[in-house]
Design a protein around this motif. Structure first.
Motif, PDB file in Angstrom:
ATOM      1  N   PHE A 187     -44.661 -29.004  92.094  1.00 30.93           N
ATOM      2  CA  PHE A 187     -43.613 -29.400  92.947  1.00 30.93           C
ATOM      3  C   PHE A 187     -43.242 -30.961  92.798  1.00 30.93           C
ATOM      4  O   PHE A 187     -44.117 -31.460  91.869  1.00 30.93           O
ATOM      5  CB  PHE A 187     -43.924 -29.468  94.501  1.00 30.93           C
ATOM      6  CG  PHE A 187     -44.538 -28.010  95.072  1.00 30.93           C
ATOM      7  CD1 PHE A 187     -43.467 -27.018  95.246  1.00 30.93           C
ATOM      8  CD2 PHE A 187     -45.923 -27.752  95.008  1.00 30.93           C
ATOM      9  CE1 PHE A 187     -44.081 -25.835  95.420  1.00 30.93           C
ATOM     10  CE2 PHE A 187     -46.133 -26.487  95.407  1.00 30.93           C
ATOM     11  CZ  PHE A 187     -45.445 -25.549  95.649  1.00 30.93           C
ATOM     12  N   GLY A 188     -42.051 -31.621  93.347  1.00 31.04           N
ATOM     13  CA  GLY A 188     -41.969 -32.780  92.966  1.00 31.04           C
ATOM     14  C   GLY A 188     -42.560 -33.865  93.721  1.00 31.04           C
ATOM     15  O   GLY A 188     -41.833 -34.431  94.801  1.00 31.04           O
ATOM     16  N   VAL A 189     -43.752 -34.054  93.347  1.00 32.49           N
ATOM     17  CA  VAL A 189     -44.566 -35.079  94.191  1.00 32.49           C
ATOM     18  C   VAL A 189     -45.134 -36.024  93.102  1.00 32.49           C
ATOM     19  O   VAL A 189     -45.407 -35.464  91.812  1.00 32.49           O
ATOM     20  CB  VAL A 189     -45.834 -34.479  94.978  1.00 32.49           C
ATOM     21  CG1 VAL A 189     -44.873 -33.779  96.088  1.00 32.49           C
ATOM     22  CG2 VAL A 189     -46.602 -33.549  94.333  1.00 32.49           C
ATOM     23  N   HIS A 223     -52.391 -44.639  97.699  1.00 33.60           N
ATOM     24  CA  HIS A 223     -51.129 -45.161  98.064  1.00 33.60           C
ATOM     25  C   HIS A 223     -50.163 -44.449  96.842  1.00 33.60           C
ATOM     26  O   HIS A 223     -50.530 -44.828  95.784  1.00 33.60           O
ATOM     27  CB  HIS A 223     -51.007 -46.501  98.338  1.00 33.60           C
ATOM     28  CG  HIS A 223     -51.716 -46.956  99.652  1.00 33.60           C
ATOM     29  ND1 HIS A 223     -53.099 -47.346  99.502  1.00 33.60           N
ATOM     30  CD2 HIS A 223     -51.246 -47.104 100.887  1.00 33.60           C
ATOM     31  CE1 HIS A 223     -53.502 -47.649 100.737  1.00 33.60           C
ATOM     32  NE2 HIS A 223     -52.392 -47.326 101.592  1.00 33.60           N
ATOM     33  N   SER A 224     -49.003 -43.848  97.335  1.00 30.78           N
ATOM     34  CA  SER A 224     -48.109 -43.323  96.031  1.00 30.78           C
ATOM     35  C   SER A 224     -46.795 -43.736  96.003  1.00 30.78           C
ATOM     36  O   SER A 224     -46.115 -43.583  95.154  1.00 30.78           O
ATOM     37  CB  SER A 224     -48.047 -41.762  96.468  1.00 30.78           C
ATOM     38  OG  SER A 224     -49.349 -41.171  96.457  1.00 30.78           O
ATOM     39  N   ALA A 225     -46.537 -45.086  96.796  1.00 28.64           N
ATOM     40  CA  ALA A 225     -44.922 -45.570  96.900  1.00 28.64           C
ATOM     41  C   ALA A 225     -44.680 -46.202  95.581  1.00 28.64           C
ATOM     42  O   ALA A 225     -43.503 -45.840  95.230  1.00 28.64           O
ATOM     43  CB  ALA A 225     -45.160 -46.621  97.915  1.00 28.64           C
ATOM     44  N   ASP A 226     -45.577 -46.617  94.597  1.00 24.71           N
ATOM     45  CA  ASP A 226     -45.390 -46.985  93.592  1.00 24.71           C
ATOM     46  C   ASP A 226     -45.328 -46.031  92.233  1.00 24.71           C
ATOM     47  O   ASP A 226     -44.935 -46.391  91.032  1.00 24.71           O
ATOM     48  CB  ASP A 226     -46.161 -48.120  92.910  1.00 24.71           C
ATOM     49  CG  ASP A 226     -46.182 -49.588  93.692  1.00 24.71           C
ATOM     50  OD1 ASP A 226     -45.114 -49.779  94.254  1.00 24.71           O
ATOM     51  OD2 ASP A 226     -47.276 -50.256  93.946  1.00 24.71           O
ATOM     52  N   ARG A 227     -45.381 -44.695  92.788  1.00 22.66           N
ATOM     53  CA  ARG A 227     -45.385 -43.508  91.594  1.00 22.66           C
ATOM     54  C   ARG A 227     -44.431 -42.691  91.853  1.00 22.66           C
ATOM     55  O   ARG A 227     -44.362 -41.628  91.278  1.00 22.66           O
ATOM     56  CB  ARG A 227     -46.813 -42.731  91.863  1.00 22.66           C
ATOM     57  CG  ARG A 227     -48.047 -43.657  91.604  1.00 22.66           C
ATOM     58  CD  ARG A 227     -49.151 -42.847  91.402  1.00 22.66           C
ATOM     59  NE  ARG A 227     -50.525 -43.470  91.588  1.00 22.66           N
ATOM     60  CZ  ARG A 227     -51.333 -43.312  92.632  1.00 22.66           C
ATOM     61  NH1 ARG A 227     -51.203 -42.244  93.445  1.00 22.66           N
ATOM     62  NH2 ARG A 227     -52.708 -43.853  92.517  1.00 22.66           N
ATOM     63  N   VAL A 228     -43.381 -42.906  92.770  1.00 21.08           N
ATOM     64  CA  VAL A 228     -42.238 -41.975  92.811  1.00 21.08           C
ATOM     65  C   VAL A 228     -41.128 -42.489  92.182  1.00 21.08           C
ATOM     66  O   VAL A 228     -39.961 -41.789  92.271  1.00 21.08           O
ATOM     67  CB  VAL A 228     -41.914 -41.956  94.479  1.00 21.08           C
ATOM     68  CG1 VAL A 228     -43.168 -41.172  95.028  1.00 21.08           C
ATOM     69  CG2 VAL A 228     -41.671 -43.311  95.029  1.00 21.08           C
ATOM     70  N   GLY A 229     -40.950 -43.252  91.237  1.00 22.01           N
ATOM     71  CA  GLY A 229     -39.753 -43.811  90.419  1.00 22.01           C
ATOM     72  C   GLY A 229     -38.942 -42.766  89.891  1.00 22.01           C
ATOM     73  O   GLY A 229     -38.082 -42.522  89.899  1.00 22.01           O
ATOM     74  N   HIS A 230     -40.031 -41.855  89.376  1.00 24.06           N
ATOM     75  CA  HIS A 230     -39.479 -41.010  88.338  1.00 24.06           C
ATOM     76  C   HIS A 230     -38.842 -39.757  89.095  1.00 24.06           C
ATOM     77  O   HIS A 230     -37.910 -39.066  88.640  1.00 24.06           O
ATOM     78  CB  HIS A 230     -40.601 -40.515  87.234  1.00 24.06           C
ATOM     79  CG  HIS A 230     -41.448 -39.620  88.098  1.00 24.06           C
ATOM     80  ND1 HIS A 230     -42.597 -40.387  88.870  1.00 24.06           N
ATOM     81  CD2 HIS A 230     -41.978 -38.360  88.111  1.00 24.06           C
ATOM     82  CE1 HIS A 230     -43.319 -39.577  89.158  1.00 24.06           C
ATOM     83  NE2 HIS A 230     -43.032 -38.380  88.858  1.00 24.06           N
ATOM     84  N   LEU A 231     -39.340 -39.559  90.293  1.00 26.40           N
ATOM     85  CA  LEU A 231     -39.050 -38.662  91.312  1.00 26.40           C
ATOM     86  C   LEU A 231     -37.421 -39.054  91.726  1.00 26.40           C
ATOM     87  O   LEU A 231     -36.535 -38.156  91.817  1.00 26.40           O
ATOM     88  CB  LEU A 231     -39.981 -38.151  92.289  1.00 26.40           C
ATOM     89  CG  LEU A 231     -41.215 -37.738  91.612  1.00 26.40           C
ATOM     90  CD1 LEU A 231     -42.067 -37.725  92.992  1.00 26.40           C
ATOM     91  CD2 LEU A 231     -41.050 -36.561  91.173  1.00 26.40           C
ATOM     92  N   THR A 232     -37.584 -40.305  92.216  1.00 21.71           N
ATOM     93  CA  THR A 232     -36.134 -40.773  93.004  1.00 21.71           C
ATOM     94  C   THR A 232     -35.084 -41.032  91.778  1.00 21.71           C
ATOM     95  O   THR A 232     -33.985 -40.770  91.990  1.00 21.71           O
ATOM     96  CB  THR A 232     -36.434 -42.092  93.774  1.00 21.71           C
ATOM     97  OG1 THR A 232     -36.999 -42.862  92.827  1.00 21.71           O
ATOM     98  CG2 THR A 232     -37.469 -41.747  94.797  1.00 21.71           C
TER      99      THR A 232
END
Length: 321
Positions: A142-144, A164-173
């Motif tokens: 999944f896209g996580v 904390h994952s806020a800094d790891r979602v750039g490729h997803l967004t």
């Protein structure tokens, strides 16, 4: 009257996500599957791990970090372990549920090997066997940005910090705006960020994203797409596949020995990964594991794709071969 509020009220709107239910709400939530393995090794205190040649090298990270000896073992053409050794009472066997197709093997191993660790990173929809140490990887399905689930056969638990994952979602967004191809470098950066991380509980962001997935739809789409590819390609596939009814596999593994078609598929924008490049370094050219890593083409069957996409893949492959 004194306010009972324990959080800020008002302000800007945060990201709106569907608040559904996780697929494994009863399991332990962790940040990565390699850390789920480390969690098991810490609590079980194993003195040695029997480890398949054909698997991802990141799973060695916890063994190296904990200074636990390991020994590689081979698999046969059915992707089953060749057990020409004995697992001692303080040792364990790690087995990978390849592509989510080896549930029957898990049951056999569980009945014969007491200290078994099941790697279900490629088998998200395979429910864990009772009282079995089993771990899952979320981002492989999944896209996580991260996330893992763990079932462990002990009441003991580690006390962990929250990740904390806020800094790891750039490729997803960014992939939503710019597409997968233009975000691939960000994806690689994220993968590198997960290397050698401490064991932590799953982040609130990843957990929230996992609650918003329609798991029934995702599972059914994988089953449908896999069946189509197998119906079209089983006559040329040199991998011996036994397909139980209703298995939502990770990918369709197509083995064409001596035919290196991966680059030709990528040229047609059918992006197929190599499982796993490290195996080419670990094994000799004539070994079965080496042949799998070199020639196996893993075709996507996930919920992003329709039967029209599967038909396109099949037509490209038939032209190549």
């Amino acid at each position: 009257m004194e306010s009972l509020a324990v959080r800020p009220i008002g302000g800007y709107f945060p990201l709106t996500l569907v608040q559904g239910k996780e697929y494994y709400p009863e399991l332990i939530r962790l940040n990565t599957s390699r850390n789920a393995l480390e969690y098991i090794l810490i609590l079980k205190g194993y003195t040695k791990v029997y480890f398949p040649y054909y698997t991802c090298e990141v799973l060695l990270e916890p063994l190296i970090r904990l200074n636990i000896p390991y020994q590689f073992y081979k698999i046969n053409p059915n992707l089953e372990p060749i057990l020409d050794f004995e697992v001692g009472p303080t040792e364990c066997l790690l087995y990978t549920n390849y592509f989510g197709l080896k549930d029957a093997v898990l049951k056999q191993l569980k009945a014969t090997i007491g200290n078994l660790i099941i790697d279900n990173a490629q088998a998200f929809f395979s429910r864990p066997l009772p009282y079995s140490d089993t771990f899952y990887s979320c981002r492989k399905f999944f896209g996580v940005p991260d996330g893992a689930y763990l079932q462990i056969n002990t009441d003991d638990r580690l006390i962990l910090e929250k990740d904390h994952s806020a800094d790891r979602v750039g490729h997803l967004t960014r992939s939503i705006d710019y597409g997968i191809e233009h975000s691939y470098a960000d994806f690689i950066t994220n993968e590198l960020c997960l290397k050698d991380n401490d064991i932590k509980s799953m982040s609130l962001l990843t957990q929230a994203l996992l609650r918003g997935i329609n798991y029934k739809e995702c599972r059914n789409k994988r089953i449908e797409n896999f069946k189509y590819l197998n119906d079209q390609l089983f006559l040329v596939n040199e991998l011996e596949l036994f397909l139980p009814e209703g298995v939502a596999a990770m990918m369709y593994p197509l083995l064409l020995l001596k035919r290196d078609i991966r680059s030709k598929l990528i040229a047609k924008k059918i992006f197929v990964p190599t499982y796993w490049p490290n195996v080419l370094k670990w094994t000799g050219y004539k070994t079965y594991e080496h042949q799998l890593a070199r020639y196996m083409v893993c075709l996507p069957v996930d919920h992003r794709y329709s039967l029209n996409d599967m038909e396109y893949i099949v037509n490209v492959i038939k032209k190549i071969i």
